[in-house]
Design a protein around this motif. Structure first.
Motif, mmCIF file in Angstrom:
data_model
loop_
_atom_site.group_PDB
_atom_site.id
_atom_site.type_symbol
_atom_site.label_atom_id
_atom_site.label_comp_id
_atom_site.label_asym_id
_atom_site.label_seq_id
_atom_site.Cartn_x
_atom_site.Cartn_y
_atom_site.Cartn_z
ATOM 1 N N LYS A 1 0.747 -1.154 -0.017
ATOM 2 C CA LYS A 1 -0.012 0.138 -0.032
ATOM 3 C C LYS A 1 0.730 1.219 -0.037
ATOM 4 O O LYS A 1 1.183 1.763 1.107
ATOM 5 C CB LYS A 1 -0.868 -0.083 1.070
ATOM 6 C CG LYS A 1 -2.080 -1.251 0.906
ATOM 7 C CD LYS A 1 -3.087 -1.054 2.004
ATOM 8 C CE LYS A 1 -2.602 -2.143 3.213
ATOM 9 N NZ LYS A 1 -3.783 -2.619 4.003
ATOM 10 N N GLY B 1 -0.063 8.135 3.066
ATOM 11 C CA GLY B 1 0.961 8.761 3.738
ATOM 12 C C GLY B 1 1.168 8.133 5.252
ATOM 13 O O GLY B 1 1.039 9.022 5.973
ATOM 14 N N ASP B 2 1.319 6.814 5.408
ATOM 15 C CA ASP B 2 0.987 6.105 6.543
ATOM 16 C C ASP B 2 2.466 5.257 6.961
ATOM 17 O O ASP B 2 2.609 4.178 6.379
ATOM 18 C CB ASP B 2 -0.079 5.116 6.544
ATOM 19 C CG ASP B 2 -0.358 4.523 7.728
ATOM 20 O OD1 ASP B 2 0.316 4.592 8.817
ATOM 21 O OD2 ASP B 2 -1.413 3.986 8.214
ATOM 22 N N HIS C 1 3.621 4.090 9.702
ATOM 23 C CA HIS C 1 3.743 2.922 10.670
ATOM 24 C C HIS C 1 3.456 1.810 9.762
ATOM 25 O O HIS C 1 3.795 0.418 9.923
ATOM 26 C CB HIS C 1 3.014 3.106 11.777
ATOM 27 C CG HIS C 1 3.440 3.993 12.707
ATOM 28 N ND1 HIS C 1 3.295 4.128 14.151
ATOM 29 C CD2 HIS C 1 4.617 5.101 12.406
ATOM 30 C CE1 HIS C 1 3.862 5.052 14.789
ATOM 31 N NE2 HIS C 1 4.563 5.734 13.961
ATOM 32 N N ALA C 2 2.433 2.127 9.061
ATOM 33 C CA ALA C 2 1.808 0.742 8.207
ATOM 34 C C ALA C 2 2.827 0.119 7.499
ATOM 35 O O ALA C 2 2.874 -1.143 7.270
ATOM 36 C CB ALA C 2 0.909 1.276 7.443
ATOM 37 N N LYS D 1 8.989 2.384 12.944
ATOM 38 C CA LYS D 1 8.662 2.310 14.379
ATOM 39 C C LYS D 1 8.307 3.477 15.110
ATOM 40 O O LYS D 1 8.837 4.594 14.936
ATOM 41 C CB LYS D 1 9.993 1.605 15.222
ATOM 42 C CG LYS D 1 10.253 0.384 14.420
ATOM 43 C CD LYS D 1 9.316 -0.978 15.236
ATOM 44 C CE LYS D 1 9.367 -2.129 14.255
ATOM 45 N NZ LYS D 1 7.956 -2.453 13.631
ATOM 46 N N PRO D 2 7.454 3.416 16.196
ATOM 47 C CA PRO D 2 7.145 4.452 16.911
ATOM 48 C C PRO D 2 8.066 5.159 17.708
ATOM 49 O O PRO D 2 9.148 4.288 18.092
ATOM 50 C CB PRO D 2 5.892 4.110 17.537
ATOM 51 C CG PRO D 2 5.542 2.839 17.465
ATOM 52 C CD PRO D 2 6.604 2.315 16.719
ATOM 53 N N SER E 1 0.782 13.307 12.610
ATOM 54 C CA SER E 1 0.662 12.046 11.224
ATOM 55 C C SER E 1 2.037 11.880 10.506
ATOM 56 O O SER E 1 2.141 10.885 10.001
ATOM 57 C CB SER E 1 -0.386 12.241 10.421
ATOM 58 O OG SER E 1 -1.789 12.586 11.119
ATOM 59 N N LYS E 2 2.711 12.980 10.337
ATOM 60 C CA LYS E 2 3.844 12.722 9.511
ATOM 61 C C LYS E 2 5.005 13.326 10.162
ATOM 62 O O LYS E 2 5.417 12.772 11.328
ATOM 63 C CB LYS E 2 3.624 13.979 8.189
ATOM 64 C CG LYS E 2 2.231 13.800 7.874
ATOM 65 C CD LYS E 2 1.714 12.699 7.130
ATOM 66 C CE LYS E 2 0.325 12.565 6.637
ATOM 67 N NZ LYS E 2 -0.030 11.305 6.132
ATOM 68 N N GLY F 1 4.891 10.053 12.464
ATOM 69 C CA GLY F 1 4.045 9.095 11.674
ATOM 70 C C GLY F 1 2.906 8.474 12.393
ATOM 71 O O GLY F 1 2.383 7.604 12.085
ATOM 72 N N GLU F 2 2.272 9.399 13.464
ATOM 73 C CA GLU F 2 1.349 8.866 14.494
ATOM 74 C C GLU F 2 -0.321 9.209 13.700
ATOM 75 O O GLU F 2 -0.999 9.987 14.218
ATOM 76 C CB GLU F 2 1.470 9.348 15.825
ATOM 77 C CG GLU F 2 2.722 8.950 16.419
ATOM 78 C CD GLU F 2 2.693 7.343 17.052
ATOM 79 O OE1 GLU F 2 1.626 6.634 16.582
ATOM 80 O OE2 GLU F 2 3.475 7.124 17.741
ATOM 81 N N CYS F 3 -0.422 8.612 12.707
ATOM 82 C CA CYS F 3 -1.587 8.808 11.815
ATOM 83 C C CYS F 3 -3.149 8.530 12.660
ATOM 84 O O CYS F 3 -3.938 9.314 13.000
ATOM 85 C CB CYS F 3 -1.806 7.982 10.685
ATOM 86 S SG CYS F 3 -0.239 8.306 9.415
ATOM 87 N N GLY F 4 -2.668 7.384 13.488
ATOM 88 C CA GLY F 4 -3.860 6.923 13.954
ATOM 89 C C GLY F 4 -4.356 7.417 15.223
ATOM 90 O O GLY F 4 -5.462 7.130 15.692
#
Lengths: 437, 531
Positions: free
Chosen positions: B100, B104-105, B107-108, B112-113, B348-349, B353-356
């Motif tokens: 996918k 722009g995700d 973590h997916a 790593k967080p 999120s970016k 990267g913490e989109c969720g």
């Protein structure tokens, strides 16, 4: 007074109710997966967190999810709905998780409300009702078609009144939907099955889209009362109604015994919508990208709590029973106390989180309020806040019959706090009556 | 003293603000009570509308909804999810997984967080962990501070609608530090559910008027389709200005002038949206360019919307992020006291990267006080942004300091994430430019590449026959043959007759190499098939 007590919001944690341990342990382990190795967390917590992380893209709660929500959780929620409704099937594809049920309400309204047609779109809305709904309707440019709940009958809903309301809207707006909130906010009324059937029949006859806001379904403890969902009743009424009446049911992790308002977890289940409309529903929901993952996790834990035999069950049972006991106590006792204050009357509370007692304000007081330029019950609330440090909701915010005045209090509040609230309210009210006698 | 003036009922509600968080919420609620009273049905002199259908179907549905498209989650993504399902069920395909590269995700795709961020939020979620000595002291202190600012000490309580007060203060301090000391007022900061929530709220606020007076909003072509979707839904007029592909997707004020002139003939242009660093194009605007845009906005009386969610994602040498606010204030009071601006940021970016978590904020500058009151009302309709997202944002703007225990690890993780992205940006540009028929501009920043495709005439015709945009046809075929999910350029906007796709640079380096190789092979096959 030394502190301000807020029983305005339906916000249990803010009022002092504690979060459920199991919920927070799973949440923490999902947020910081190193905790999966911690033996300080029970085995079932770690297993649940592991399953949930596996269902997240890249194994992280920081990833976006599909727009309706994580598939695994949509599955859990649909199973929950099915179990609740005695086996009535529920499909995950019809479930959309959002940032609180609020957001679901807004998005469904966006599908329904035209702001360019020659007549505004109308939504039948109870008086009194959840105030945020009215804000949303105003924001969308929709018209509110008010139907009055019957205070003397414990705030019951009557179909004759729905008919009257619909009739009154002719030529003024185009009514497309009927919004009900059961258990009631602010009223605390729980609809009987018979009433629900009548409402459904009315919606079918008048071709109205049914919006059933059922976020307080977990809080039904009144004697002889039972929550039965609109979907269940609809299904049991059989074809053709069960296949044709269009329904949106809303629920949330913010209320009930979990009370996780801040995590923003809500969902809507859409029933009997055209497949083409569903495609657009999906698009509309997808522009938020997805619901916050913490909210989705909260919904999963609401749908799938610990079961007897699970290591976390004893603590879970003890915590939920204690919150339930608090609610049951308040539900019975608060209306009684209010009824014993001269100038205040309160209908019995059957479920939900609030009571909506009526204030019989002296003429002098209502006149003074007019001079100040405020609705009398709003002015009463302002003075109550300033003089007694108690914050409650003014009836004008929720709607009420002309010339009547009410206040709304949240009873999902620890007993000691509630005692303080009622004591201060009583003192203030008696003082107030004296001032304007 | 807190003063809320409401125009509707003309009263002043003064209250002593003490340290209780709830008090501020009382004020918002009670001021709402006045405006939230029932709206009366306005009797109009109109003949009864003969609309017989009341139930929700395609004829009765809100027509604006039909115009909403959001390519990032559109048909190609739905097909990708379907294929994923089929793979799980054991259906045989020429690939074993769907990659996918459409969203722009980070973590997916395996990033790593950041440890510190997750530690603090976990502590907030389950405060019993404050007794666990496996958590560093600085994480615990942050958590305690956040919890103290939450109702009942719980992240499960609602917060005030614009967000938790101390977090708004921390955001303001972060902005001041970032912008070399230019003051930022916490009252101008609104926390939001991701940046998207704030962006749509502002667009809602800006949209009004009818016919020729309807609000026009300038947005780049190509753009992030949230903007076009929101404008469609609000029935505002989209005023497109083209970025210059030949000049590395730069913005030319002459093009802005052309666009606004044409727009004035049929709408009332009120706002100008810029995404910097750009999505999908990845360009990082030069300081000169930002000054030019600000001058243009001042001349044309446009409200500036600066989407700066990729502000840490700058890779190319010679490029630097300049915040619109900083440049505005450095241009002096002639502009800084006049130009109205909203800047947006998100969790999120960048390196997080913490989109969720759906964390974000906007800062409004020079907003009319009455409008600001309306904005405050508008945001209260959605209650409040998710508390975990607010908490996470707090850590992004208030990270470990050099003298704190978590600093070393934090900096290491942050630098690694950004460095890897820079490498992948370069690699992507290089590899794609080796493919005949694909031309890729340098990925100066953000997380995407938006290469241009030369498609054979036969392919374009085949697409037309299928009723598909040619780049959608291309991307669908790519998905079916390789499992790689990209978003066709038509979803973002592009000059007529040009075709692109948007691919993220987020897959792990080794996987990205494979993806690029497969795209190269696919493009060759595709060109041959349709020659």
């Amino acid at each position: 007074y030394m502190d301000v007590i807020d029983v305005y919001w339906g916000d249990p944690h803010s009022g002092g109710v504690k979060p459920l341990t199991f919920v927070r342990q799973v949440l923490a382990a999902c947020i910081y997966p190193k905790l999966l190795q911690s033996d300080k967390l029970p085995v079932d917590v770690r297993q649940r967190a592991q399953s949930l992380l596996t269902a997240c893209d890249g194994g992280s709660v920081g990833s976006y999810t599909p727009s309706g929500g994580i598939s695994y959780i949509r599955g859990s929620v649909s199973n929950f709905i099915s179990r609740r409704d005695g086996g009535v099937p529920s499909s995950p594809e019809n479930i959309f998780m959002t940032s609180g049920s609020q957001r679901s309400l807004m998005l469904v309204l966006k599908l329904l409300v035209h702001n360019q047609a020659s007549l505004p779109t109308g939504v039948l809305t109870a008086v009194p009702t959840y105030n945020y709904l009215k804000m949303m309707l105003q924001r969308l440019g929709a018209a509110i078609v008010p139907y009055y709940l019957d205070e003397e009958q414990g705030w019951a809903m009557e179909v004759e009144e729905l008919r009257r309301a619909l009739q009154a809207s002719k030529g003024v707006c185009n009514p497309v939907a009927l919004y009900v909130i059961n258990p009631g906010n602010p009223t605390g009324h729980v609809q009987s099955r018979k009433c629900i059937e009548e409402v459904i029949r009315f919606a079918a006859e008048e071709r109205l889209f049914l919006m059933a806001d059922e976020v307080y379904q977990e809080s039904v403890f009144g004697e002889g009362c039972e929550f039965v969902s609109y979907k269940k009743v609809l299904s049991e009424m059989g074809p053709p109604l069960s296949h044709t009446v269009k329904l949106a049911s809303f629920h949330s992790a913010s209320k009930g015994l979990m009370g996780e308002c801040g995590l923003r977890g809500g969902y809507v289940e859409l029933v009997n919508l055209d497949p083409t409309v569903m495609r657009y529903a999906y698009t509309i929901f997808s522009t938020d990208i997805c619901a916050p993952v913490t909210g989705q996790l909260a919904l999963e834990l609401m749908a799938n709590p610990p079961r007897p035999g699970d290591p976390s069950y004893p603590v879970y049972a003890q915590e939920t029973q204690s919150i339930q006991a608090m609610l049951v106590h308040n539900m019975n006792w608060v209306p009684e106390v209010l009824n014993n204050i001269p100038g205040i009357s309160c209908q019995p509370m059957m479920g939900g989180a609030f009571v909506f007692p009526r204030l019989y304000l002296p003429q002098a007081a209502t006149e003074k309020a007019k001079v100040v330029g405020m609705q009398p019950d709003l002015w009463y609330c302002k003075r109550l806040l300033e003089e007694a440090g108690v914050c409650v909701g003014p009836g004008c915010q929720y709607g009420q019959k002309e010339g009547t005045h009410h206040i709304r209090l949240c009873v999902m509040t620890p007993v000691e706090t509630m005692e303080q609230v009622l004591k201060r309210l009583k003192d203030f009210h008696l003082h107030f009556l004296k001032e304007f006698s | 003293m807190g003063i809320f003036i409401n125009n509707g009922e003309k009263f002043i509600f003064c209250f002593l603000i003490d340290s209780q968080t709830n008090l501020m919420r009382h004020l918002y609620n009670i001021s709402w009570a006045i405006s939230g009273t029932e709206c009366e049905l306005q009797k109009r002199n109109m003949t009864e509308n003969g609309l017989g259908h009341r139930v929700l179907n395609m004829d009765t549905m809100n027509p604006n909804v039909k115009r909403v498209e959001y390519a990032v989650r559109g048909p190609i993504v739905q097909r990708a999810m379907q294929i994923e399902k089929e793979l799980k069920e054991g259906v045989k395909k020429p690939f074993t997984e769907v990659i996918k590269a459409n969203i722009g995700d980070a973590h997916a795709m395996g990033q790593k967080p950041i440890t510190f961020l997750r530690q603090v939020v976990a502590l907030c979620a389950y405060p019993d962990l404050l007794e666990d000595d496996k958590f560093p002291e600085d994480a615990k202190n942050r958590a305690r501070r956040i919890l103290q600012a939450c109702g009942g000490g719980s992240i499960g309580a609602y917060s005030a609608s614009p967000g938790i007060e101390i977090i708004r203060q921390d955001v303001a301090k972060y902005i001041e530090k970032r912008d070399g000391g230019i003051p930022s007022n916490p009252d101008n900061i609104y926390l939001s559910t991701g940046a998207s929530d704030a962006i749509v709220t502002m667009l809602k606020l800006l949209t009004s008027g009818e016919g020729k007076n309807r609000t026009g909003v300038m947005i780049s072509i190509p753009q992030y389709p949230l903007y076009s979707a929101a404008l469609a839904e609000l029935a505002a007029v989209q005023v497109s200005y083209y970025l210059d592909e030949d000049k590395c997707w730069s913005l030319d004020v002459g093009e802005l002038r052309r666009a606004v002139k044409v727009a004035r003939e049929h709408c009332n242009p009120r706002a100008l949206c810029i995404i910097n660093p750009g999505n999908p194009t990845g360009q990082v605007q030069s300081r000169q360019c930002i000054e030019d845009v600000i001058r243009f906005a001042a001349e044309e009386h446009l409200f500036l919307m600066a989407d700066e969610v990729y502000q840490d994602n700058v890779y190319a040498e010679g490029c630097q992020f300049h915040s619109f606010k900083k440049v505005l204030f450095e241009m002096g009071p002639e502009y800084s006291s006049v130009v109205e601006l909203a800047s947006f940021h998100s969790t999120s970016k960048c390196f997080m990267g913490e989109c969720g978590f759906r964390g974000g904020y906007m800062e409004v500058v020079n907003m009319d006080p009455e409008v600001k009151l309306q904005l405050t009302k508008l945001v209260s309709v959605r209650l409040c942004p998710p508390i975990p997202g607010q908490a996470l944002l707090d850590l992004v703007v208030n990270p470990p300091q050099p003298d704190e225990p978590s600093y070393a690890t934090f900096i290491k993780e942050r630098t690694a994430n950004l460095d890897i992205l820079a490498e992948k940006a370069k690699m992507t540009e290089q590899v794609l430019n080796t493919v005949p028929g694909i031309h890729c501009n340098p990925v100066q920043g953000a997380m995407y590449t938006f290469p241009r495709l030369s498609l054979p005439e036969k392919a374009i015709n085949a697409a037309k026959e299928k009723g598909q945009a040619p780049d959608m046809f291309y991307c669908m075929k790519l998905l079916e043959e390789t499992g790689i999910c990209l978003v066709p350029g038509s979803g973002f906007g592009q000059r007529d007759g040009t075709y692109h796709f948007r691919m993220t640079i987020l897959p792990a380096t080794e996987k990205l190499k494979v993806v690029l190789k497969k795209i190269r092979e696919f493009h060759k096959r595709f060109t041959e098939e349709f020659s």
